[in-house]
Design an enzyme around this catalytic site. Sequence first.
Site, short mmCIF file in Angstrom:
data_model
loop_
_atom_site.label_atom_id
_atom_site.label_comp_id
_atom_site.label_asym_id
_atom_site.label_seq_id
_atom_site.Cartn_x
_atom_site.Cartn_y
_atom_site.Cartn_z
N GLY A 44 -11.85 -9.82 -10.31
CA GLY A 44 -13.07 -9.92 -11.11
C GLY A 44 -13.64 -11.33 -11.21
N LYS A 77 -11.44 1.37 -13.27
CA LYS A 77 -10.96 0.78 -14.53
C LYS A 77 -11.58 1.55 -15.71
CE LYS A 77 -10.10 -3.47 -12.09
NZ LYS A 77 -9.94 -4.90 -12.10
N GLU A 96 -3.58 -5.70 -14.97
CA GLU A 96 -4.18 -5.56 -16.30
C GLU A 96 -3.25 -4.79 -17.23
OE1 GLU A 96 -7.92 -4.05 -14.88
OE2 GLU A 96 -8.37 -6.05 -14.10
N GLU A 125 -2.55 -7.86 -5.29
CA GLU A 125 -3.73 -8.29 -6.02
C GLU A 125 -3.43 -9.60 -6.75
OE1 GLU A 125 -6.54 -4.76 -6.90
OE2 GLU A 125 -5.12 -4.89 -8.53
N HIS A 146 -0.67 -2.11 -12.28
CA HIS A 146 -1.83 -3.00 -12.16
C HIS A 146 -1.65 -4.20 -13.08
CE1 HIS A 146 -5.89 -4.57 -12.28
NE2 HIS A 146 -6.12 -3.90 -11.17
N ASN A 163 -10.88 1.43 -7.84
CA ASN A 163 -10.33 1.49 -9.20
C ASN A 163 -11.48 1.26 -10.17
OD1 ASN A 163 -9.03 1.13 -11.61
ND2 ASN A 163 -7.89 -0.70 -11.00
N SER A 208 -11.71 -9.09 -5.89
CA SER A 208 -13.05 -9.53 -5.49
C SER A 208 -13.45 -9.12 -4.07
CB SER A 208 -13.19 -11.05 -5.66
OG SER A 208 -13.09 -11.40 -7.03
#
Length: 254
Positions: free
Chosen positions: A176, A14, A102, A170, A100, A12, A214
Amino acid sequence: MTRSRRPLIAGNWKMNGLRADALALAKAVADGVKRSSWGDREVLICPPAQLIGLVADAVRGSGVLVGGQDCHPAANGAHTGDISAEMLRDAGAGHVIVGHSERRTDCGETDAIVRAKAEAAWRAGLLPIVCIGETLAEREAGRTLAVLESQLKGSMPVGATAARLVVAYEPVWAIGTGKTPTTSEVAAAHAHIRRVLAGLTPDAGLVRLLYGGSVKGSNAAELLAAGDVDGALVGGASLKADEFLAIAKAAQSG
Ligand code: 13P
């Protein structure tokens, strides 16, 4: 991981990538996959939408798959700035990430919206990767499994089967941050997801469950070997061809 669940390593990107860098990265991934002997796994890259056509052209013939990062539930219409599943497909995508964390956070996406997006993916002939995951506060409150169950039940479209959908776990706090759950925590979460899936799909044992958060070359073998882990959804490390290819390679021994 049983051979009946073909490993999937998904990158991904992003909101990263301009044409020149994206082209170089996509070609390097495609070259690495072509040189490898990884017939037993799938490698997918999900660039920003404006790069899908470019990336799809660059990887053609390599076996590398291309997907989008989000889609609108509708096929077209007055939705300024959005992109539909049909448009992703037209640009060269075969997959799309939906839900996702985010987007759940930045855009207020609810489970119902995520479910509608997964249905839109089906309508357009795309394979949705439905993302779920707990926040740090939820984990610290001991609610991880309950949160995963409720997100999964709310986000899964009716009619889901292993051939039509992939689930990605996730943990939000692992994205991250360089932090990851232990392999036994990952295995416990995935086993729970599979138990919940048993009530939602006829073939829960065959649904591929990806871990994301990660993942890098150095921890991929361990994470991918955890029980019920059938691949990885990779963010930062998918922006470096060597790292991403190392993760894909690690799936071999998983
Ligand atoms: P990182 O691999 O950068 O932690 O991101 C994971 C992710 O969000 C993939 O969708």
